[in-house]
Design an enzyme around this catalytic site. Structure first.
Site, mmCIF file in Angstrom:
data_model
loop_
_atom_site.group_PDB
_atom_site.id
_atom_site.type_symbol
_atom_site.label_atom_id
_atom_site.label_comp_id
_atom_site.label_asym_id
_atom_site.label_seq_id
_atom_site.Cartn_x
_atom_site.Cartn_y
_atom_site.Cartn_z
ATOM 1 N N TYR A 1 -7.021 -1.431 -69.852
ATOM 2 C CA TYR A 1 -7.161 -2.887 -70.472
ATOM 3 C C TYR A 1 -6.070 -3.001 -71.637
ATOM 4 C CZ TYR A 1 -10.782 -5.860 -69.000
ATOM 5 O OH TYR A 1 -11.441 -6.881 -68.361
ATOM 6 N N GLU B 1 -5.538 -6.280 -73.281
ATOM 7 C CA GLU B 1 -5.269 -7.838 -73.978
ATOM 8 C C GLU B 1 -4.458 -7.912 -75.065
ATOM 9 O OE1 GLU B 1 -9.540 -8.640 -74.744
ATOM 10 O OE2 GLU B 1 -9.695 -8.993 -72.625
ATOM 11 N N ASP C 1 8.854 -25.782 -61.259
ATOM 12 C CA ASP C 1 7.952 -24.472 -60.597
ATOM 13 C C ASP C 1 8.981 -24.051 -59.659
ATOM 14 O OD1 ASP C 1 6.388 -22.965 -58.905
ATOM 15 O OD2 ASP C 1 4.809 -24.363 -58.913
ATOM 16 N N THR D 1 5.898 -17.894 -58.786
ATOM 17 C CA THR D 1 5.369 -16.857 -58.316
ATOM 18 C C THR D 1 6.182 -15.739 -58.386
ATOM 19 O OG1 THR D 1 5.699 -17.459 -56.236
ATOM 20 C CG2 THR D 1 3.477 -18.271 -56.955
HETATM 21 N N1 PLP Z 1 3.772 -23.323 -56.924
HETATM 22 C C1 PLP Z 1 4.310 -23.471 -55.801
HETATM 23 C C2 PLP Z 1 5.525 -24.479 -55.648
HETATM 24 C C3 PLP Z 1 3.781 -22.702 -54.559
HETATM 25 O O1 PLP Z 1 4.372 -23.082 -53.333
HETATM 26 C C4 PLP Z 1 2.601 -22.001 -54.757
HETATM 27 C C5 PLP Z 1 1.929 -21.242 -53.410
HETATM 28 O O2 PLP Z 1 2.361 -21.516 -52.331
HETATM 29 C C6 PLP Z 1 2.076 -21.720 -56.045
HETATM 30 C C7 PLP Z 1 2.552 -22.440 -57.050
HETATM 31 C C8 PLP Z 1 0.768 -21.035 -56.228
HETATM 32 O O3 PLP Z 1 0.902 -19.847 -56.145
HETATM 33 P P1 PLP Z 1 -0.365 -18.797 -55.904
HETATM 34 O O4 PLP Z 1 -0.736 -18.967 -54.515
HETATM 35 O O5 PLP Z 1 0.182 -17.475 -56.122
HETATM 36 O O6 PLP Z 1 -1.586 -19.625 -56.973
#
Ligand code: PLP
Length: 433
Positions: A51, A53, A206, A232
């Site tokens: 752990y 945190e 993202d 990710t």
């Molecule tokens: N963002 C995008 C552009 C994705 O394609 C994905 C998953 O496919 C995610 C976020 C979400 O990821 P996770 O499945 O790890 O929550």
């Protein structure tokens, strides 16, 4: 203490079956990859027991001297892998996955019911970018924030930036999100920056799908234009299953992103970090700085190009007409079949890909396309030659779908089915007493 085979042969057997499936099949799901043995060793290590945190040097538990060392190393490697070390960027490597990472950003910089704009899911965006239907707010993002998706220009398959701009001026979002789950082209970050600035919004990318390509500089660099970059770690980056949030260290729109994001991750939405994942991620990010990784990402793109070219030769319509990255989106509607059936037939042949909606689709359950990605099979050593062959096999699968459709709609079978439905064959008579 026993190993898995002795302690739990049932789970061992399931893992072995899944391993066999991964070996035997053509893994073409664009969001999947095969991580390295070294990453898996770290993920399967004693790091899972601890752990921790808080952040390095500021923990709520004792005994964290090595975990601090590990997380600091992971952060340094993350900044170096994306060439933003020494550039006033910071990173949080604790998000448990991509969706939590995104939600953590939203809660960090928005108040409940503030407005955001992301690419619509049926046009390639991700659920966590605010998906909703006319009937239902599907994603937590659209439940807790007000979402107005932007879309593609259906005639080109490219993001309709003009419409995004017009809508943003009317809707006045506080956050605009770039990035997608099924978009075969790069985003126009300078254009999106301009739009965000015009309405006083944060700009977030993202890069989940393309983070490996970004690290290897084979696609445009979102860090140059965005305030926040999430990802990710298990897709093209080829790490363990997890997430990261990069943020500018200087205040943006009066917000100290560093403390807002770190606090949103913990204690806002998460508890103890998954240190085994952070260990695996550190290993992945070391590799992401190597020449082999750059060569791999170049191959991901050239292999995808070979797949796209062969599909076009075979007469397929690709959304946007091709691909600049690791995936293609095939529009099967001109053939009169749907993505769900194509996925099913190909699955029977151990060709693993997914049905996907394409611009103009009426139903998300029976979408008109399939999404095909190159990262996983490139990891297994496929070259352009094998990817062209893969296109031929997919074509064969689609032909079988067409044959099945001909059988189902053929007049002989139709007549026979009418005969089966006649009173002579009435099921009710046979089973009623
Ligand atoms: N963002 C995008 C552009 C994705 O394609 C994905 C998953 O496919 C995610 C976020 C979400 O990821 P996770 O499945 O790890 O929550």
């Amino acid at each position: 203490d026993h190993g898995l085979s002795e302690a739990d042969p049932e789970v061992r057997a399931i893992i072995d079956k899944e391993k066999g499936r991964q070996f035997r099949s053509l893994e073409l799901i664009a969001s999947e990859n095969f991580t390295s043995r070294a990453v898996m060793e770290a993920v399967g290590s004693c790091l899972t027991n601890k752990y921790s945190e808080g952040l390095p040097g500021k923990r709520y538990y004792g005994g964290n001297e090595y975990i601090d060392e590990l997380e600091t190393l992971c952060q340094q490697r993350a900044l170096a892998a994306f060439q933003v070390d020494g550039k006033n960027w910071g990173v949080n490597v604790q998000p448990l996955s991509g969706s939590p990472a995104n939600f953590e950003v939203y809660t960090a910089i928005l108040n409940p019911h503030d407005r955001l704009m992301g690419l619509d899911l049926p046009h390639g965006g991700h659920l966590s970018h605010g998906f909703m239907t006319p009937k239902r707010r599907v994603s937590g993002t659209s439940i807790y924030f007000e979402s107005m998706p932007y879309r593609l220009d259906e005639s080109t398959g490219l993001v309709d930036y003009d419409m995004l701009e017009k809508t943003a001026i009317l809707f006045r979002p506080k956050l605009i999100i770039a990035g997608a789950s099924a978009y075969p082209r790069d985003f126009d970050y300078p254009r999106m920056r301009k739009i965000a600035d015009a309405v006083g919004a944060f700009l977030m990318m993202d890069m989940a799908h393309i983070s490996g390509l970004v690290a290897a500089s084979v696609v445009a660099d979102p860090f140059e234009y965005c305030d926040i970059v999430t990802t990710t770690t298990h897709k093209s980056l080829r790490g363990p299953r997890g997430g990261m949030i990069f943020f500018k260290k200087d205040p943006v729109l009066g917000v100290d992103l560093e403390s807002a994001i770190n606090n949103a991750v913990f204690p806002g939405l998460q508890g103890g970090p998954h240190n085994h994942t952070i260990g695996g991620l550190a290993v992945c990010l070391k590799h992401a700085q190597s020449p082999e990784f750059k060569a791999y990402q170049n191959k991901v793109v050239s292999n995808c190009g070979a797949l796209a070219s062969r599909l076009i030769e075979l007469g397929y319509k690709l959304v946007s007409g091709g691909s600049d990255n690791h995936l293609v989106l095939v529009d099967l509607r001109p053939l009169g079949i749907d993505g769900a059936r194509a996925e099913k037939i190909l699955d029977l042949a151990s060709i693993t890909l997914n049905k996907n909606s394409v611009p103009g689709d009426k139903s998300a359950l029976v979408p008109g396309g399939i999404r095909i990605g190159s990262p996983a099979m490139t990891t297994r050593g496929f070259t352009e030659k094998e990817f062209a062959a893969v296109a031929d096999f997919i074509h064969e699968g689609v032909q079988i779908n067409l044959e099945a459709k001909r059988l189902v709609s053929g007049s002989k079978l139709q007549d026979f089915m009418k005969f089966v439905a006649s009173p002579d064959f009435s099921l009710m008579d046979k089973v009623s007493d």
